[in-house]
Motif scaffolding. Sequence first.
Motif, mmCIF file in Angstrom:
data_model
loop_
_atom_site.group_PDB
_atom_site.id
_atom_site.type_symbol
_atom_site.label_atom_id
_atom_site.label_comp_id
_atom_site.label_asym_id
_atom_site.label_seq_id
_atom_site.Cartn_x
_atom_site.Cartn_y
_atom_site.Cartn_z
ATOM 1 N N CYS A 26 0.797 -1.224 0.000
ATOM 2 C CA CYS A 26 0.000 0.000 0.000
ATOM 3 C C CYS A 26 0.825 1.267 0.000
ATOM 4 C CB CYS A 26 -0.931 0.013 1.216
ATOM 5 S SG CYS A 26 -2.207 -1.253 1.153
ATOM 6 N N ASP A 150 6.238 6.450 -8.342
ATOM 7 C CA ASP A 150 4.997 6.635 -7.602
ATOM 8 C C ASP A 150 5.289 6.971 -6.151
ATOM 9 O OD1 ASP A 150 2.965 4.034 -9.196
ATOM 10 O OD2 ASP A 150 3.477 6.067 -9.829
ATOM 11 N N ALA A 152 2.879 6.816 -2.940
ATOM 12 C CA ALA A 152 1.535 6.381 -2.550
ATOM 13 C C ALA A 152 0.690 6.285 -3.818
ATOM 14 C CB ALA A 152 0.958 7.308 -1.493
ATOM 15 N N ASN A 153 -0.455 6.976 -3.884
ATOM 16 C CA ASN A 153 -1.301 6.864 -5.073
ATOM 17 C C ASN A 153 -1.017 7.950 -6.117
ATOM 18 O OD1 ASN A 153 -2.541 8.742 -3.133
ATOM 19 N ND2 ASN A 153 -4.143 8.972 -4.680
ATOM 20 N N TRP A 154 0.043 8.740 -5.908
ATOM 21 C CA TRP A 154 0.420 9.779 -6.855
ATOM 22 C C TRP A 154 1.480 9.259 -7.826
ATOM 23 C CZ3 TRP A 154 -0.871 15.221 -6.932
ATOM 24 C CH2 TRP A 154 -1.855 15.567 -6.008
ATOM 25 N N HIS A 155 1.331 9.615 -9.080
ATOM 26 C CA HIS A 155 2.324 9.278 -10.097
ATOM 27 C C HIS A 155 3.109 10.540 -10.435
ATOM 28 C CE1 HIS A 155 4.184 6.820 -13.109
ATOM 29 N NE2 HIS A 155 3.850 7.653 -14.097
ATOM 30 N N HIS A 182 -0.011 4.271 -16.410
ATOM 31 C CA HIS A 182 -0.196 4.623 -15.000
ATOM 32 C C HIS A 182 -1.364 5.603 -14.872
ATOM 33 C CE1 HIS A 182 4.004 3.362 -15.457
ATOM 34 N NE2 HIS A 182 3.821 2.824 -14.273
ATOM 35 N N SER A 184 -3.240 7.093 -12.943
ATOM 36 C CA SER A 184 -3.478 7.535 -11.570
ATOM 37 C C SER A 184 -4.434 8.715 -11.559
ATOM 38 C CB SER A 184 -2.147 7.942 -10.927
ATOM 39 O OG SER A 184 -2.347 8.525 -9.665
ATOM 40 N N GLN A 185 -5.238 8.808 -10.511
ATOM 41 C CA GLN A 185 -6.108 9.976 -10.347
ATOM 42 C C GLN A 185 -5.284 11.227 -10.096
ATOM 43 O OE1 GLN A 185 -8.825 9.788 -7.062
ATOM 44 N NE2 GLN A 185 -9.895 11.669 -7.629
ATOM 45 N N ALA A 292 -5.034 11.238 -0.555
ATOM 46 C CA ALA A 292 -5.663 10.239 -1.418
ATOM 47 C C ALA A 292 -6.365 10.874 -2.609
ATOM 48 C CB ALA A 292 -6.659 9.413 -0.602
ATOM 49 N N THR A 293 -6.971 12.045 -2.432
ATOM 50 C CA THR A 293 -7.701 12.686 -3.522
ATOM 51 C C THR A 293 -7.357 14.158 -3.687
ATOM 52 O OG1 THR A 293 -9.555 13.214 -2.039
ATOM 53 C CG2 THR A 293 -9.664 11.124 -3.246
#
Length: 316
Positions: A26, A150, A152-155, A182, A184-185, A292-293
Amino acid sequence: MSSSRRSTSVVPALLTMVAIVLLWTCTGDRSVGPDSQPLRLAAATTGTSSGQVLVGAGDIARCDRTNDEATAAIIDTIPGAVFTAGDNTLGTSSAPPDFNNCYNPSWGQFKARTRPAVGHMEGWSPGYATYVQYFGAAAGAAGQFYYSYDLANWHVVVLNTNISMAVGSTQEQWLKADLAAHPSQCTIGIWHLPLFSSTSGNGLPIVNTSVKPLWDDLYAAGATIVINAHYEVYERFAPQRSNGTADPQLGIRQFTVGTGGIGTNAFNGGTAANSEVHNTGTPGVLKLTLGATGYTWQFIHIAGLTFSDSGAGSCH
């Protein structure tokens, strides 16, 4: 310029192993690109929300001044990943950039957690030799110096504005493929030369159109942030498209952070469209806390000065 720096049950055991594997999956950093190496980084906490920290600047070190030591002192208090946005140490045609004696005594202490971008000054060493020798595989493949990783959830995509960025060029095609691979959001692009600036060689606003293809690809992929340097100022833009029109919902927010310590440039009149804040004469670093967002930003000045900037934004 001076050539030297001033110087015992099975079940619990299995559960523990599963927990370790899940934690790594994670939070681990994945690197993508030629000769890239994994970077293991600790998360940091800001206020009540936790996220991965990315901190840094461009236009950083020189042997005959001490502002890079002052900006390094800020980063020394901040855990997380460190970025550079090019012109990592001063170089000229007669004095190639000296990473060992000029960069290493200040920002070199963060080398193990630094992901650098190349600037134009690095090119004063033939073949970018001193840059390659100092950063090694972390700089990306020699001659290309673009790669991604990357947090965490960032590219994060690191690019090179010293080579072709034209549509169809090797770098532009690589960027498209990397972004497609990739989805990613939350995506960040980091490179040296900004597309937009309220200052330039003559101190007036400018659009560096050679960079536009990179923006077009990042905008199409829903990227959130671009970080640049080159101009020795701090400037923050509202989210916008590559043609300079505002786009609060899907636009990219550009930060220019040429404030690592090399020097300062001037704003001589006129402000680029969508520029929200700009300042000169304040060395400092940009700290991003990546959630996360969304994200928060904070420009942190060196001791003795007062300018600062902070805020929050959302991923697309």
